[in-house]
Design a protein around this motif. Structure first.
Motif, PDB file in Angstrom:
ATOM      1  N   TYR A 152       0.542  -1.058  -0.012  1.00  0.00           N
ATOM      2  CA  TYR A 152      -0.188   0.329  -0.306  1.00  0.00           C
ATOM      3  C   TYR A 152       1.072   1.462  -0.116  1.00  0.00           C
ATOM      4  O   TYR A 152       0.381   2.534  -0.051  1.00  0.00           O
ATOM      5  N   ASP A 153       2.078   1.266   0.888  1.00  0.00           N
ATOM      6  CA  ASP A 153       2.737   2.535   1.017  1.00  0.00           C
ATOM      7  C   ASP A 153       3.845   2.032  -0.564  1.00  0.00           C
ATOM      8  O   ASP A 153       3.225   3.438  -1.317  1.00  0.00           O
ATOM      9  N   ALA A 198       1.719   1.435  -3.322  1.00  0.00           N
ATOM     10  CA  ALA A 198       1.112   2.419  -4.467  1.00  0.00           C
ATOM     11  C   ALA A 198       0.840   3.493  -4.245  1.00  0.00           C
ATOM     12  O   ALA A 198       0.358   4.506  -4.634  1.00  0.00           O
ATOM     13  N   PRO A 246       1.032  -3.562  -7.251  1.00  0.00           N
ATOM     14  CA  PRO A 246       0.827  -1.471  -6.506  1.00  0.00           C
ATOM     15  C   PRO A 246       0.648  -1.621  -7.575  1.00  0.00           C
ATOM     16  O   PRO A 246      -0.183  -0.422  -7.397  1.00  0.00           O
ATOM     17  N   GLN A 272      -3.154  -2.011  -7.627  1.00  0.00           N
ATOM     18  CA  GLN A 272      -3.540  -0.832  -6.526  1.00  0.00           C
ATOM     19  C   GLN A 272      -3.950   0.719  -7.317  1.00  0.00           C
ATOM     20  O   GLN A 272      -5.285   1.085  -6.391  1.00  0.00           O
ATOM     21  N   GLN A 319       0.275  -7.837   1.307  1.00  0.00           N
ATOM     22  CA  GLN A 319      -0.573  -7.373   1.401  1.00  0.00           C
ATOM     23  C   GLN A 319      -1.099  -7.335  -0.207  1.00  0.00           C
ATOM     24  O   GLN A 319      -0.939  -7.448  -1.222  1.00  0.00           O
ATOM     25  N   VAL A 375      -4.401  -6.044  -3.509  1.00  0.00           N
ATOM     26  CA  VAL A 375      -5.531  -5.382  -3.728  1.00  0.00           C
ATOM     27  C   VAL A 375      -6.715  -5.261  -3.275  1.00  0.00           C
ATOM     28  O   VAL A 375      -7.419  -6.689  -3.257  1.00  0.00           O
TER      29      VAL A 375
END
Length: 227
Positions: A54-55, A57, A82, A85, A162, A164
């Motif tokens: 997420y970072d 992304a 990413p 995402q 992690q 998506v």
């Protein structure tokens, strides 16, 4: 009239940084294309050793905001996750290119794609892929492979774990470039993931065609986006 040719935003894979794109950027410029890159915080940034997908992304989203006009995102390997995402809701993105890349559906992480259990502990770094000389750079000459190997960095476990929660390829046209001699993401897995793409192009290359044949890849990317 202003030039409406898109800018290529190049997103690197695991254990890499944006410097790996230099040969392809030079080849794209030679063909009249603009390009930009982004460094993903999950790869080698010691200030954020536990950065996750997420970072990454967020970093891609911030890079997109810096680019003016239409954008084509080229994602390599892990970078496809990413990008999948981050590329939702950006009307300036005209095309997604997955270059021997992971192309997840909603709810999938890299662990999920490989059918592996998510580890309980997500801090720390993931071991470098086995035999990177062969798996990442098998078709490069020894001198070029040594340079590439020296530039590899650490990669966080969290980035691989992690999932998506949205998939940009559902709304944005996409091309999957399948590398038929890849020893890192094997062709059968690429075939499976490429079923999500609008179109598929197959090339005789290992995992890193941006280093092996950057001129040919630049020409192919121009054709993919209609140039």
């Amino acid at each position: 009239m202003p030039d409406q040719r898109p800018t290529f935003l190049l997103v690197h894979g695991a254990w890499h940084q944006s410097s790996c794109w230099a040969p392809l950027q030079a080849a794209l410029a030679e063909n009249g294309w603009r390009s930009d890159t982004v460094d993903l915080p999950s790869s080698g940034d010691q200030s954020t050793p536990n950065a996750g997908m997420y970072d990454d992304a967020v970093a891609i989203d911030e890079a997109l905001q810096r680019v003016e006009g239409p954008v084509v995102i080229v994602a390599h390997s892990y970078g496809g996750i990413p990008v999948t995402q981050a590329a939702v809701g950006h009307p300036e993105i005209s095309h997604l290119v997955y270059l021997a890349a992971y192309m997840p559906a909603e709810g999938e992480s890299m662990y999920d794609i490989h059918g592996l259990p998510i580890p309980e502990e997500l801090s720390g770094t993931f071991p470098l892929i086995d035999n990177p000389r062969k798996s990442l750079y098998g078709d490069l000459p020894d001198d070029a492979a040594r340079v590439a190997l020296d530039q590899l960095v650490e990669q966080s476990v969290r980035s691989f774990a992690q999932p998506v929660n949205r998939a940009a390829w559902r709304a944005v046209p996409s091309t999957y470039i399948l590398c038929e001699q890849d020893q890192a993401i094997l062709p059968p897995l690429q075939e499976t993931m490429s079923s999500h793409a609008s179109s598929v192009v197959r090339i005789q290359s290992g995992h890193s065609p941006f280093l092996f044949e950057p001129d040919r890849l630049a020409t192919l990317l121009g054709k993919v986006v209609g140039g």
